[in-house]
Design a protein around this motif. Structure first.
Motif, mmCIF file in Angstrom:
data_model
loop_
_atom_site.group_PDB
_atom_site.id
_atom_site.type_symbol
_atom_site.label_atom_id
_atom_site.label_comp_id
_atom_site.label_asym_id
_atom_site.label_seq_id
_atom_site.Cartn_x
_atom_site.Cartn_y
_atom_site.Cartn_z
ATOM 1 N N SER A 79 -0.305 11.602 13.899
ATOM 2 C CA SER A 79 -0.108 13.047 13.893
ATOM 3 C C SER A 79 1.229 13.363 13.246
ATOM 4 C CB SER A 79 -0.172 13.597 15.316
ATOM 5 O OG SER A 79 0.835 13.021 16.118
ATOM 6 N N GLY A 80 1.421 14.634 12.948
ATOM 7 C CA GLY A 80 2.645 15.053 12.282
ATOM 8 C C GLY A 80 2.391 15.384 10.828
ATOM 9 N N TYR A 81 3.464 15.729 10.122
ATOM 10 C CA TYR A 81 3.389 16.185 8.750
ATOM 11 C C TYR A 81 2.630 15.176 7.884
ATOM 12 C CZ TYR A 81 5.089 18.247 4.366
ATOM 13 O OH TYR A 81 5.198 18.827 3.142
ATOM 14 N N ALA A 82 1.463 15.580 7.402
ATOM 15 C CA ALA A 82 0.545 14.648 6.760
ATOM 16 C C ALA A 82 1.103 13.937 5.529
ATOM 17 C CB ALA A 82 -0.757 15.370 6.420
ATOM 18 N N PRO A 83 1.846 14.613 4.646
ATOM 19 C CA PRO A 83 2.344 13.905 3.457
ATOM 20 C C PRO A 83 3.239 12.709 3.792
ATOM 21 C CG PRO A 83 2.430 16.256 3.089
ATOM 22 C CD PRO A 83 2.078 16.052 4.550
ATOM 23 N N ARG A 84 3.878 12.742 4.954
ATOM 24 C CA ARG A 84 4.748 11.626 5.335
ATOM 25 C C ARG A 84 3.956 10.421 5.808
ATOM 26 N NH1 ARG A 84 9.255 15.239 8.450
ATOM 27 N NH2 ARG A 84 10.286 16.040 6.583
ATOM 28 N N ARG A 85 2.656 10.540 5.870
ATOM 29 C CA ARG A 85 1.827 9.390 6.245
ATOM 30 C C ARG A 85 0.704 9.193 5.242
ATOM 31 N NH1 ARG A 85 -2.038 12.027 9.655
ATOM 32 N NH2 ARG A 85 -1.281 14.047 10.387
ATOM 33 N N ASN A 86 1.016 9.478 3.976
ATOM 34 C CA ASN A 86 0.046 9.210 2.916
ATOM 35 C C ASN A 86 -0.330 7.739 2.850
ATOM 36 O OD1 ASN A 86 -0.200 11.848 1.971
ATOM 37 N ND2 ASN A 86 1.454 11.610 0.495
ATOM 38 N N CYS A 87 0.645 6.887 3.072
ATOM 39 C CA CYS A 87 0.403 5.455 3.104
ATOM 40 C C CYS A 87 0.513 5.000 4.546
ATOM 41 C CB CYS A 87 1.408 4.716 2.241
ATOM 42 S SG CYS A 87 1.081 2.936 2.148
ATOM 43 N N ILE A 141 -3.341 1.250 3.460
ATOM 44 C CA ILE A 141 -4.229 2.133 2.714
ATOM 45 C C ILE A 141 -3.446 3.359 2.260
ATOM 46 C CG2 ILE A 141 -5.048 3.249 4.852
ATOM 47 C CD1 ILE A 141 -7.794 3.550 3.475
ATOM 48 N N TYR A 142 -3.641 3.724 1.001
ATOM 49 C CA TYR A 142 -2.984 4.892 0.432
ATOM 50 C C TYR A 142 -4.042 5.977 0.307
ATOM 51 C CZ TYR A 142 0.003 7.709 -2.602
ATOM 52 O OH TYR A 142 0.769 8.713 -3.134
ATOM 53 N N SER A 143 -3.917 7.021 1.120
ATOM 54 C CA SER A 143 -4.993 7.994 1.235
ATOM 55 C C SER A 143 -5.217 8.791 -0.042
ATOM 56 C CB SER A 143 -4.710 8.951 2.400
ATOM 57 O OG SER A 143 -3.510 9.652 2.190
ATOM 58 N N ARG A 144 -4.192 8.947 -0.867
ATOM 59 C CA ARG A 144 -4.346 9.786 -2.069
ATOM 60 C C ARG A 144 -5.224 9.110 -3.119
ATOM 61 N NH1 ARG A 144 -0.907 14.103 -2.410
ATOM 62 N NH2 ARG A 144 -0.941 14.055 -4.677
ATOM 63 N N SER A 145 -5.240 7.767 -3.120
ATOM 64 C CA SER A 145 -6.061 7.052 -4.103
ATOM 65 C C SER A 145 -7.178 6.251 -3.452
ATOM 66 C CB SER A 145 -5.190 6.105 -4.924
ATOM 67 O OG SER A 145 -4.662 5.079 -4.095
ATOM 68 N N SER A 188 4.241 5.895 5.816
ATOM 69 C CA SER A 188 5.274 6.415 4.929
ATOM 70 C C SER A 188 4.640 7.382 3.937
ATOM 71 C CB SER A 188 5.950 5.295 4.123
ATOM 72 O OG SER A 188 6.750 4.483 4.926
ATOM 73 N N ARG A 189 5.466 8.094 3.226
ATOM 74 C CA ARG A 189 4.948 8.979 2.189
ATOM 75 C C ARG A 189 4.327 8.161 1.052
ATOM 76 N NH1 ARG A 189 5.934 14.345 0.589
ATOM 77 N NH2 ARG A 189 7.469 14.583 2.291
ATOM 78 N N TYR A 190 4.976 7.036 0.729
ATOM 79 C CA TYR A 190 4.516 6.197 -0.371
ATOM 80 C C TYR A 190 4.252 4.776 0.108
ATOM 81 C CZ TYR A 190 6.606 10.051 -2.956
ATOM 82 O OH TYR A 190 6.934 11.293 -3.427
ATOM 83 N N CYS A 191 3.526 4.030 -0.706
ATOM 84 C CA CYS A 191 3.338 2.609 -0.464
ATOM 85 C C CYS A 191 4.279 1.810 -1.349
ATOM 86 C CB CYS A 191 1.891 2.186 -0.804
ATOM 87 S SG CYS A 191 0.619 2.734 0.326
ATOM 88 N N ARG A 192 4.628 0.645 -0.894
ATOM 89 C CA ARG A 192 5.333 -0.342 -1.705
ATOM 90 C C ARG A 192 4.584 -1.653 -1.544
ATOM 91 N NH1 ARG A 192 11.638 -1.793 -1.042
ATOM 92 N NH2 ARG A 192 11.837 0.299 -1.904
ATOM 93 N N ASP A 193 4.120 -2.184 -2.657
ATOM 94 C CA ASP A 193 3.320 -3.402 -2.618
ATOM 95 C C ASP A 193 2.115 -3.260 -1.688
ATOM 96 O OD1 ASP A 193 6.354 -5.349 -2.705
ATOM 97 O OD2 ASP A 193 5.085 -4.700 -4.364
#
Length: 123
Positions: A24-32, A50-54, A98-103
């Motif tokens: 829960s919480g601000y969704a963009p901060r948990r895109n990955c 998992i990266y939800s945007r892709s 996180s907002r983004y994934c790394r590796d």
């Protein structure tokens, strides 16, 4: 962002468990979002992400083919289905985001953690 894990437990070798992460919480901060684990005396390691945007997914070599990560469409729940469990899978499992994934796993910058759920596999 809040992450709450559940579903851990004790199973025998070859058994299955499904871990759940309620996010829960601000969704963009948990895109990955993904799962890490840490066994006693070992470093924390990425298991699946998992990266939800892709929709891209990453698995650690040690679990590839046995574990499956999935996510509800609204990103509120993330699952880790663990099959063919082995004693070496025993660890505390953590959900992270996180907002983004790394590796393929949630980037350390701005990463949120859950409190963990214990998985024990006996031989």
């Amino acid at each position: 962002v809040e992450l709450v894990e559940s579903g851990g437990g004790s199973v025998q070798t070859g058994g299955s468990l499904r871990l759940t992460c309620a996010a829960s919480g601000y969704a963009p901060r948990r895109n990955c979002i993904g799962w890490f684990r840490q066994a006693p005396g070992k470093e924390r390691e990425g298991v699946a992400g998992i990266y939800s945007r892709s929709g891209s997914i990453r698995y650690a070599d040690s679990v590839n083919g046995r574990f499956t990560i999935s996510q509800e469409q609204d990103k509120s729940m993330v699952y880790l289905q663990m099959n063919s469990l082995k004693p070496e899978d025993s660890a505390m499992y953590y959900c992270a985001a996180s907002r983004y994934c790394r590796d393929g796993y949630p980037d350390p910058r701005g990463r949120y953690w859950g409190q963990g759920t214990q998985v024990t596999v006996s031989s």
